[in-house]
Design an enzyme around this catalytic site. Structure first.
Site, short mmCIF file in Angstrom:
data_model
loop_
_atom_site.label_atom_id
_atom_site.label_comp_id
_atom_site.label_asym_id
_atom_site.label_seq_id
_atom_site.Cartn_x
_atom_site.Cartn_y
_atom_site.Cartn_z
N GLY A 144 18.57 4.03 3.42
CA GLY A 144 17.85 5.17 3.98
C GLY A 144 17.00 5.93 2.98
O GLY A 144 16.42 6.96 3.30
N GLU A 146 14.11 5.32 1.85
CA GLU A 146 12.69 5.41 2.25
C GLU A 146 12.48 6.47 3.33
O GLU A 146 11.35 6.72 3.74
CB GLU A 146 12.19 4.05 2.73
N TRP A 194 22.33 0.70 -0.95
CA TRP A 194 22.31 -0.36 0.05
C TRP A 194 22.80 -1.71 -0.47
O TRP A 194 23.18 -2.58 0.32
CB TRP A 194 20.92 -0.51 0.65
N ASN A 212 16.24 4.14 -5.41
CA ASN A 212 15.18 5.06 -5.83
C ASN A 212 15.32 6.46 -5.23
O ASN A 212 15.92 6.64 -4.17
CB ASN A 212 13.82 4.50 -5.41
N ASP A 255 9.25 3.08 -7.58
CA ASP A 255 10.14 2.44 -6.61
C ASP A 255 10.95 1.32 -7.27
O ASP A 255 11.15 0.25 -6.72
CB ASP A 255 9.35 1.88 -5.41
N ASP A 257 14.14 0.55 -7.63
CA ASP A 257 15.56 0.59 -7.28
C ASP A 257 16.40 -0.09 -8.36
O ASP A 257 16.02 -1.16 -8.86
CB ASP A 257 15.82 -0.16 -5.98
N ARG A 282 15.13 -4.04 -11.82
CA ARG A 282 13.82 -4.24 -11.20
C ARG A 282 12.69 -3.75 -12.09
O ARG A 282 11.53 -4.17 -11.94
CB ARG A 282 13.78 -3.49 -9.85
N ASN A 344 14.79 -8.57 -7.57
CA ASN A 344 14.90 -7.61 -6.49
C ASN A 344 16.32 -7.57 -5.98
O ASN A 344 17.00 -8.59 -5.93
CB ASN A 344 13.94 -8.01 -5.37
#
Length: 510
Positions: A144, A146, A194, A212, A255, A257, A282, A344
């Site tokens: 969540g 984003e 997540w 992030n 971004d 993460d 990342r 990623n």
């Protein structure tokens, strides 16, 4: 330890070229098949998009039972309707859902034992990764970020689904760390959890990676380091109390993460065996931390290109290059790596304790990141910009598969692929490493040289995590294929990425 290594060597570097499909299972669904299947007592448990869950006979793929979660029509998901797998404890199976619920099943019958809400999906919450079992607790993260949803980690009782503890990843007013968020920006700080964490029995710590801050690309309203976003948290698994943290990218506006896989192992550090935590982040750096204290030991670049920072301080803090910050209307330069990595968090890497090597799929794709003003509205995207023009669009993106020695801080070999590598990795005692590419080929590489020893066209881009197991005297290898999603589109991927998702199981001819 999350090694994704298995000692099996029936399939090895000398005979893997003979590996052939023995059965296939077509889900009938389009989209990313990102899961890591689990095999228990001859039964395979596999998840697919939209919270579909199957129990399959692991010898031939016959369906034993199927569950499809009834999802609301107003989901808030940023990056596709995916699920990355289940957890198993005894005869109970656990799955997190896209509408932010946690469900327990009887793994023999598929009956639902309990179903609890972790958070309100219309506030931007969702869950896409496998829970983690620690003793009699089921521990789950949440997505969540984003949407500005405040991240947390939950622990529930395995037998009844009662909430035991919740640890937020963004501190609230009066708590340590809230001073790293300007004003009341902590209220919409994101920092999602997540990806699945790990439990290290040697240290007794629950280790969990955090994503992030929000908004992603515009940090103007959230001045400060923004703890505990882009960090790894070490928690007491019984209480959720934080023991230590390490922040990889303070005040992230790219971004980046920090949700990539974590591995714990023992390693020689200045002549002394030390429990360490490994992560290829990342942001383009590999980090080696003391797993007991969280102290930074070393960091080094693993991507071909990295320009957003000029290096790391002795404490592991990045030295930011101000020329490569997202700007209004987009940067006139490509920022490297782009927000998809490097590696990623949606796929895995492998650690071979025998070869003392990390095997890391990676993406070489830079981006002209864009900064925009954003007003927070609950349940609506809260990005503050975006990746802008990416090398996936210009055709300059490509994939890497890397063999990394964390002790020496060197890269042993690099395999280059035409497209970004978005599938997971598996290392075996047969001195081979399994993965897959976006052209749909399952791959086996020699762990010593990176030479491709075997390739098989599955028909769809590979986004899933390969596994292997032995049953009735025969070693099997399963590789899920089925691509698509916003990540693949940004990174650059061939048309077959949108084809249906299929699990292919291989073995040597009898």
């Amino acid at each position: 330890e999350n090694w994704r290594y298995i000692h099996l060597e029936d399939v090895n570097r000398y005979n893997v070229s003979r590996l052939a499909p023995v059965w296939m299972f077509q889900t009938g669904l389009q989209g990313q098949l990102s899961a890591s299947p689990i095999v228990v007592d001859g039964v395979m448990y596999m998840t697919a998009p939209y919270n579909n869950l199957w129990a399959l006979d692991a010898s031939d793929g016959r369906i034993l039972w199927h569950y499809e979660h009834l999802l609301p029509g107003d989901l808030r998901i940023c990056c596709g309707p995916i699920n990355r797998g289940v957890a198993v404890s005894g005869n109970t199976l656990f799955m997190a859902t896209l509408d932010a619920r946690l469900i327990a099943f009887d793994r023999v019958t598929g009956d639902v034992l309990w179903n609890v809400q972790m958070a309100a999906h219309d506030e931007g919450y969702s869950a896409s990764s496998a829970p983690l079992i620690v003793g009699d607790l089921v521990i789950s993260g949440i997505a969540g970020g984003e949407y500005g949803a405040r991240g947390f980690i939950d622990a529930y009782t395995a037998d009844g689904g009662e909430l035991v503890w919740r640890t937020y990843t963004v501190p609230s007013e009066g708590e340590p760390g809230v001073e790293t968020w300007a004003g009341d920006s902590w209220k919409t700080g994101g920092a999602p959890t997540w990806s699945t964490g790990i439990f290290d029995p040697e240290t007794g710590l629950l280790l969990w990676p955090v994503g992030n801050p929000s908004p992603d690309w515009n940090g103007d309203t959230r001045a400060g380091d923004n703890l505990y976003s882009n960090s790894v948290l070490a928690l007491d698994p019984k209480t959720g109390e934080m023991k230590w943290y390490f922040q990889y990218t303070p005040h992230d506006v790219w971004d980046y993460d920090a949700t990539n896989g974590l591995v714990v192992t023992n390693m020689d550090v200045e002549g002394r065996q030390t429990r360490v935590l490994l992560q290829p982040n990342r942001n383009g750096y590999v980090y080696v931390l003391n797993a007991v204290t969280g102290k930074f030991i070393k960091g080094f670049q693993y991507t071909d290109r990295l320009n957003w920072a000029t290096g790391l301080s002795p404490e592991g803090r990045p030295i930011v290059n101000e020329e490569f910050l997202p700007v209004v209307d987009g940067s006139d330069k490509f920022i490297c790596p782009g927000n998809l990595g490097g590696m990623n968090g949606s796929y895995t890497y492998a650690w071979s304790p025998r070869a003392r090597t990390m095997f890391v799929p990676s993406i070489e794709s830079c981006a002209k990141m864009v900064k925009e003003s954003e007003v927070f509205v609950s349940g609506q995207p809260f990005w503050g910009g975006g990746p802008g023009v990416t090398e996936g669009e210009t055709g300059e993106a490509y994939g890497r598969f890397l063999a990394i020695d964390p002790e020496s801080g060197t890269i042993k070999w690099k395999y280059r692929d035409n497209y970004p590598m978005l599938g997971g990795a598996l290392s075996t005692g047969g001195r081979i490493v399994f993965t897959g590419n976006q052209e749909g080929h399952a791959l086996a590489l020699d762990e010593s040289t990176g030479k491709v020893l075997w390739s098989f066209p599955t028909g769809a881009a590979i986004r899933g995590q390969p596994i292997t197991w032995k049953m009735d005297g025969r070693q099997y290898v399963a590789i899920p294929s089925g691509g698509g999603g916003i990540a693949a589109a940004i990174a650059g991927t061939p048309p077959m990425a949108t084809l249906g998702s299929t699990l292919v199981v291989f073995a040597l001819p009898r």
